[in-house]
Design a protein around this motif. Structure first.
Motif, short mmCIF file in Angstrom:
data_model
loop_
_atom_site.label_atom_id
_atom_site.label_comp_id
_atom_site.label_asym_id
_atom_site.label_seq_id
_atom_site.Cartn_x
_atom_site.Cartn_y
_atom_site.Cartn_z
N MET A 1 0.84 -1.19 0.00
CA MET A 1 0.00 0.00 0.00
C MET A 1 0.88 1.24 0.00
O MET A 1 1.76 1.37 0.85
CB MET A 1 -0.92 0.00 1.24
N SER A 2 0.66 2.14 -0.96
CA SER A 2 1.46 3.35 -1.08
C SER A 2 0.64 4.58 -0.70
O SER A 2 -0.54 4.68 -1.05
CB SER A 2 1.98 3.52 -2.50
N MET A 3 1.26 5.49 -0.01
CA MET A 3 0.62 6.76 0.32
C MET A 3 0.61 7.65 -0.91
O MET A 3 1.65 7.82 -1.57
CB MET A 3 1.36 7.41 1.48
N THR A 4 -0.52 8.23 -1.24
CA THR A 4 -0.64 9.05 -2.43
C THR A 4 -1.21 10.42 -2.09
O THR A 4 -2.01 10.58 -1.16
CB THR A 4 -1.55 8.38 -3.48
N LEU A 5 -0.81 11.40 -2.89
CA LEU A 5 -1.33 12.76 -2.74
C LEU A 5 -2.57 12.90 -3.62
O LEU A 5 -2.50 12.73 -4.83
CB LEU A 5 -0.27 13.78 -3.15
N GLN A 6 -3.70 13.23 -2.99
CA GLN A 6 -4.96 13.29 -3.72
C GLN A 6 -5.49 14.71 -3.91
O GLN A 6 -6.28 14.96 -4.82
CB GLN A 6 -6.00 12.42 -3.02
N ALA A 7 -5.11 15.61 -3.04
CA ALA A 7 -5.52 17.01 -3.15
C ALA A 7 -4.59 17.85 -2.29
O ALA A 7 -3.96 17.33 -1.36
CB ALA A 7 -6.98 17.22 -2.73
N ALA A 8 -4.51 19.12 -2.62
CA ALA A 8 -3.66 20.02 -1.83
C ALA A 8 -4.18 21.44 -1.97
O ALA A 8 -4.76 21.82 -3.00
CB ALA A 8 -2.20 19.94 -2.29
N GLY A 9 -4.00 22.21 -0.94
CA GLY A 9 -4.39 23.62 -0.96
C GLY A 9 -3.49 24.42 -0.05
O GLY A 9 -2.82 23.87 0.83
N ALA A 10 -3.45 25.71 -0.25
CA ALA A 10 -2.58 26.56 0.55
C ALA A 10 -3.23 27.91 0.80
O ALA A 10 -4.09 28.36 0.02
CB ALA A 10 -1.23 26.75 -0.15
N VAL A 11 -2.82 28.55 1.86
CA VAL A 11 -3.22 29.91 2.16
C VAL A 11 -1.96 30.68 2.53
O VAL A 11 -1.06 30.15 3.19
CB VAL A 11 -4.26 29.96 3.31
N LEU A 12 -1.89 31.92 2.05
CA LEU A 12 -0.69 32.73 2.25
C LEU A 12 -1.08 34.15 2.60
O LEU A 12 -1.91 34.77 1.92
CB LEU A 12 0.15 32.72 0.97
N SER A 13 -0.49 34.66 3.67
CA SER A 13 -0.72 36.04 4.11
C SER A 13 -2.20 36.40 4.18
O SER A 13 -2.65 37.38 3.56
CB SER A 13 0.00 37.01 3.17
N PRO A 14 -2.99 35.66 4.95
CA PRO A 14 -4.40 36.04 5.10
C PRO A 14 -4.52 37.34 5.87
O PRO A 14 -3.56 37.76 6.53
CB PRO A 14 -4.99 34.86 5.89
N PRO A 15 -5.66 37.99 5.82
CA PRO A 15 -5.83 39.25 6.54
C PRO A 15 -5.56 39.08 8.04
O PRO A 15 -5.95 38.08 8.64
CB PRO A 15 -7.30 39.61 6.29
N GLY A 16 -4.89 40.06 8.62
CA GLY A 16 -4.60 40.01 10.04
C GLY A 16 -5.77 40.54 10.86
O GLY A 16 -6.83 40.86 10.33
N ARG A 17 -5.55 40.63 12.14
CA ARG A 17 -6.57 41.13 13.04
C ARG A 17 -5.91 42.00 14.11
O ARG A 17 -4.73 41.84 14.39
CB ARG A 17 -7.36 39.98 13.67
N PRO A 18 -6.65 42.91 14.73
CA PRO A 18 -6.07 43.74 15.78
C PRO A 18 -5.62 42.89 16.96
O PRO A 18 -6.20 41.83 17.25
CB PRO A 18 -7.21 44.68 16.19
N TYR A 19 -4.60 43.34 17.63
CA TYR A 19 -4.10 42.64 18.81
C TYR A 19 -5.10 42.77 19.96
O TYR A 19 -5.62 43.85 20.23
CB TYR A 19 -2.74 43.21 19.21
N ASP A 20 -5.38 41.68 20.61
CA ASP A 20 -6.29 41.65 21.76
C ASP A 20 -5.49 41.90 23.04
O ASP A 20 -4.70 41.06 23.45
CB ASP A 20 -6.99 40.28 21.82
N GLU A 21 -5.70 43.06 23.64
CA GLU A 21 -4.94 43.44 24.84
C GLU A 21 -5.49 42.68 26.06
O GLU A 21 -6.06 43.27 26.98
CB GLU A 21 -5.05 44.95 25.06
N ASP A 22 -5.27 41.39 26.07
CA ASP A 22 -5.77 40.54 27.17
C ASP A 22 -4.67 40.37 28.20
O ASP A 22 -3.65 39.72 27.92
CB ASP A 22 -6.21 39.19 26.60
#
Length: 293
Positions: A1-22
């Motif tokens: 049994m061989s491991m195979t790549l069936q799908a792939a996706g990526a995300v790069l530099s998504p929108p940031g968010r304000p820092y939560d002053e917790d």
């Protein structure tokens, strides 16, 4: 049994968010780093993107080919900690993908080796008959409470990759290797590429020392801007075209902290053999977006 790549996706530099002053989170950070002589720098947190692992996973799980994968095994690999403490991301990703009953785990504290280790784990589950479809998420967020030169001196950006790994169809993951810091990975790459020079694409990450690498065959260099997501970003963007152009794809990068190099070998029976050399792709670090790649 061989491991195979069936799908792939990526995300790069998504929108940031304000820092939560917790103040509770700041106190946690101080308890975490001050025993080691480090100081929490709130200004770093305020100026950073504050993209969390959850933000990355939310986007990865929405990509076609990922969202309908129905995995029985979910692994999250990371080299840098999440900005939000106490969040278990692997079971969260399992739930996003419609599961809740899949085996799930996280792999960290291994630097750039983490996703390579994850491939070995998936392979072991498959050989034991405990997984037919696995999702491997490689996450990298860059907001840290204290200065870390690897991140802050190298312009790293937030990024994530998801791979769907099955047992049929797609290029096969034919091997995963680690080359000690005392040895050069060039000999092993040369040995593997020599079997089919024109049909072997060598993909090197931004930390790999190019000096001495044979430049005659097909090559693809990942531009700077990532750490453990390096070669996986390139794979997610290009795997479909590479599957048809090359019999073998070698993914290799060197951890700048340990000096160890890590190598994954993908093989394809449907390749028509490569016809031109690849070049580095600055899109790995300069663009924003996500999708099936």
């Amino acid at each position: 049994m061989s491991m195979t790549l069936q799908a792939a996706g990526a995300v790069l530099s998504p929108p940031g968010r304000p820092y939560d002053e917790d103040p509770t989170t700041l106190s946690y950070y101080r308890d975490l780093v001050e025993p080691f002589g480090l100081e929490v720098a709130p200004d770093l947190l305020r100026s950073a993107p504050n993209v969390t692992h959850r933000d990355l996973v939310d986007r990865l799980a929405a990509i076609e080919g990922i969202r309908d994968s129905a995995p029985d095994l979910v692994i999250v690999a990371q080299a840098l900690p999440d900005v939000t403490p106490f969040v278990a991301i692997a079971p969260y990703l399992d739930r996003l993908l419609g599961g809740g009953s899949a085996n799930n785990l996280g792999i960290g504290q291994q630097g750039l080796a983490a996703p390579f280790t994850a491939l070995r784990v998936v392979s072991a589950f498959q050989r034991a008959g405990r997984s037919r479809t696995a999702v491997l998420a490689v996450l990298e967020q860059t907001t840290l409470p204290t200065r870390f030169p690897l991140v802050h001196d190298n312009g790293l950006v937030d990024s994530g990759v998801a791979l769907v790994l099955g047992t049929t169809g797609g290029p096969r993951v034919a091997g995963v290797e680690t080359i000690p810091a005392t040895e050069s990975p060039l000999d092993r790459i040369g040995e593997l590429a020599a079997k089919d020079p024109a049909g072997t694409l060598v993909v090197t990450g931004p930390w790999f020392d190019q000096r001495g690498l044979d430049q005659d065959g097909p090559r693809h260099r990942v531009e700077p801007g990532s750490y453990c997501t390096s070669v996986w970003l390139a794979l997610a963007r290009n795997w479909r075209s590479w599957q048809h152009r090359y019999t073998t794809v070698l993914l290799c990068d060197t951890d700048p902290r340990s000096g160890e190099s890590h190598l994954a070998v993908l093989s394809s029976d449907s390749a028509e053999t490569g016809t031109s050399a690849e070049t580095g792709d600055s899109a790995e670090t300069g663009a924003s977006g996500e999708g099936v790649l």
